[in-house]
Enzyme design. Structure first.
Site, PDB file in Angstrom:
ATOM      1  N   LYS A  72       0.846  -1.206   0.000  1.00 42.18           N
ATOM      2  CA  LYS A  72       0.000   0.000   0.000  1.00 42.18           C
ATOM      3  C   LYS A  72       0.873   1.244   0.000  1.00 42.18           C
ATOM      4  O   LYS A  72       1.904   1.287   0.682  1.00 42.18           O
ATOM      5  CB  LYS A  72      -0.916  -0.039   1.227  1.00 42.18           C
ATOM      6  CG  LYS A  72      -1.951   1.069   1.276  1.00 42.18           C
ATOM      7  CD  LYS A  72      -2.882   0.886   2.469  1.00 42.18           C
ATOM      8  CE  LYS A  72      -3.906   1.996   2.609  1.00 42.18           C
ATOM      9  NZ  LYS A  72      -4.800   1.797   3.770  1.00 42.18           N
ATOM     10  N   SER A 147      -9.699   2.054   2.851  1.00 41.73           N
ATOM     11  CA  SER A 147      -8.807   2.737   1.954  1.00 41.73           C
ATOM     12  C   SER A 147      -7.817   1.822   1.220  1.00 41.73           C
ATOM     13  O   SER A 147      -7.272   2.226   0.201  1.00 41.73           O
ATOM     14  CB  SER A 147      -8.004   3.785   2.729  1.00 41.73           C
ATOM     15  OG  SER A 147      -7.218   3.180   3.732  1.00 41.73           O
ATOM     16  N   SER A 171      -9.940  -0.364   7.062  1.00 43.25           N
ATOM     17  CA  SER A 171      -9.383  -0.237   5.717  1.00 43.25           C
ATOM     18  C   SER A 171      -8.693  -1.465   5.140  1.00 43.25           C
ATOM     19  O   SER A 171      -8.333  -1.460   3.967  1.00 43.25           O
ATOM     20  CB  SER A 171      -8.408   0.931   5.667  1.00 43.25           C
ATOM     21  OG  SER A 171      -9.124   2.113   5.527  1.00 43.25           O
TER      22      SER A 171
HETATM   23  N1  GLN Z   1     -13.023   4.227   6.193  1.00 46.74           N
HETATM   24  C1  GLN Z   1     -12.342   4.662   7.359  1.00 46.74           C
HETATM   25  C2  GLN Z   1     -12.042   6.127   7.309  1.00 46.74           C
HETATM   26  O1  GLN Z   1     -12.414   6.729   6.376  1.00 46.74           O
HETATM   27  C3  GLN Z   1     -11.183   3.826   7.612  1.00 46.74           C
HETATM   28  C4  GLN Z   1      -9.909   4.367   7.154  1.00 46.74           C
HETATM   29  C5  GLN Z   1      -8.800   3.446   7.486  1.00 46.74           C
HETATM   30  O2  GLN Z   1      -9.000   2.404   8.098  1.00 46.74           O
HETATM   31  N2  GLN Z   1      -7.622   3.843   7.090  1.00 46.74           N
HETATM   32  O3  GLN Z   1     -11.480   6.681   8.197  1.00 46.74           O
END
Ligand code: GLN
Length: 476
Positions: A72, A147, A171
């Protein structure tokens, strides 16, 4: 992965051939899927050549030497562009590797490239990436989740055998669920965060995405363990891939929290997860209905904490130390203009919200209050895990949604409804594909366990995976 490792060992295939195979897949499809922000053809092939040379001399660094992976793009890779999917860092070359990367290079794994994400890992669909959305390999009109959408899509599309993601509120698990792959968010502190670009340091964890539970366990074993460079990393035994034992289900107590099966959950997801629960029961597990009543506060608490921490973590992007600079007459204007030009809308929204909840006049009402509720959530999870061995829920309220469907940020935030609790309480949680809906979209089931109980949740996931007939969510 054992099969690939064996093929390398018997010289049926070389690491260079393997890397070439994945690079071809990536190059064929990246324009369409957009799972990768940067493809490191040169670096991957060089590492593969070195691996083949080692094998030739009988000097393999690990059983997985020569098997490549995708990383990532918020995890630092020395000399390899790390953008966090932000215009701010579009040409940022880290000077050092994150500890997880050092460990994987040390085990001989070539890095194919850096995968797409929502800018600075803020989002649930990769639509907030400055490099464009990653499409879902199962339906290109839909998102891959976020993400870590690029890392999940790359594995689902066969562009990488496994990958690393990060999980702050869901994420790893949510994109794994949307793309039909396995994703593990480890216990807070079990994997080093050194060199991982911070979103919310009290919640962030790095973890594996893979096609099978065993592969996820193997990749996890390569990255887990204490790191003196990360003050929040936990001491303790390193993780060893267990001997799989399907008997683990006999008498196992599985908590099924009613709050995760109420309104808001798509009926087909409920059915899919319900079938797996029934199967687990048939295999000897005991289902125990329970309540995790504090989950209704999880999203609000998560958002208050994540925005507060993000506003602090992102203060370093000021046009001086990293990335983009917009010149101006004085330094304050230069900071402001650089930040205005470098960050996307969601990042700005969170910085503003976070600054607000931390401001002197609102700190007690929001941030401090959120920390109190976080303690209640931790207690709620701890009490539940005193009564049962694992907790099982759906990973997400729905299967993958359409690109452009969620225009309101609040709707997007609700994607984390079932996943944020594990981050807030620090416990490990895994998403396993458990079938598809009527449109062929993967459904994910989430297994949560107590701190440092990764082995147990992996055992349960493995047993369920095998009973469901091996790898779920058809691979493309
Ligand atoms: N969807 C979550 C957010 O927008 C999770 C983000 C993450 O886990 N990096 O914060």
């Amino acid at each position: 992965m054992r099969k690939l490792a064996q093929m390398l060992r018997t010289k049926e295939v070389s690491s260079v051939e393997l890397v070439q195979h994945y690079l071809t897949k990536i190059n064929q499809e990246n324009e369409e899927l957009n799972a990768f922000i940067t493809i490191d053809e040169g670096g991957a092939l060089q590492a593969a050549h070195a691996s083949d040379a080692r094998r030739h001399k009988g000097e393999e660094l690990s059983p997985w030497d020569g098997i490549p992976l995708a990383v990532k793009d918020n995890i630092s890779t020395q000399g390899l562009r790390t953008t966090c999917a932000s215009k701010f860092l579009h040409n940022y070359q880290p000077l050092y590797d994150a500890t997880v990367v050092t460990r994987l290079r040390g085990a001989g794994l070539p890095i194919l490239g850096k995968t797409n994400l929502d800018e600075f890992a803020m989002g649930s669909s990769t639509e907030y990436s400055a490099f464009g959305v990653t499409k879902n390999p199962h339906d290109r009109g839909r998102v891959s989740g976020g993400s870590s959408g690029g890392s999940a899509a790359a594995v689902a599309a066969g562009q990488a055998p496994w990958s690393l993601g990060t999980d702050t509120g869901g994420s790893i698990r949510q994109p794994a669920s949307f793309c039909g792959v396995v994703g593990l968010k480890p216990t807070y502190g079990r994997v080093s965060r050194y060199g991982v670009v911070a979103l919310a340091p009290s919640l962030d964890q790095v973890g594996p995405l893979a096609n099978t539970v065993e592969d996820a366990a193997i990749l996890f074993s390569l990255i887990a363990g204490a790191d003196p460079k990360d003050a929040t990393s936990a001491n303790g035994e390193p993780f060893k891939v267990p001997n799989w034992n399907r008997e683990v289900l006999r008498g196992l107590k599985i908590g099924v929290p009613e709050e995760f099966f109420s309104s808001g959950l798509h009926p087909e997801v409920e059915q899919g997860v319900g079938k797996s629960l029934k199967l687990l029961e048939d295999l000897g597990a005991k289902l125990a209905p329970l309540s995790l009543a504090t989950n209704i506060y999880a999203i609000d608490t998560y958002l208050t904490i994540v925005t507060a921490e993000a506003s602090s973590s992102l203060a370093r992007y000021d046009g001086v130390r990293y990335g983009k600079r917009v010149e101006a007459e004085d330094s304050n204007t230069m900071f402001a203009k650089s930040r205005a030009a470098g960050f996307g809308a969601e990042v700005k929204r969170r910085i503003m919200l976070g600054t607000y909840v931390l401001s002197a006049s609102h700190y007690e009402a929001y941030y401090e209050q959120a920390q109190r509720v976080r303690t209640l959530i931790r207690q709620d999870v701890a009490e539940a895990l005193d009564q049962v061995d694992v907790i099982i829920t759906p990973t997400t309220p729905s299967t993958a949604f359409k690109i452009g469907e969620k225009r309101n940020p609040l709707e997007m935030y609700l994607s984390d409804l079932f996943t944020a609790m594990a981050n807030l309480s620090g416990v490990p949680a895994l998403s396993l594909p458990c079938g598809v809906d009527s449109q062929g979209l993967p459904i994910g089931i989430q297994i949560m366990g107590d701190h440092f109980q990764e082995e147990l949740i992996l055992q349960v996931a493995y047993a369920l995976e095998q009973s469901l007939g091996g790898v779920q969510g058809e691979k493309i």
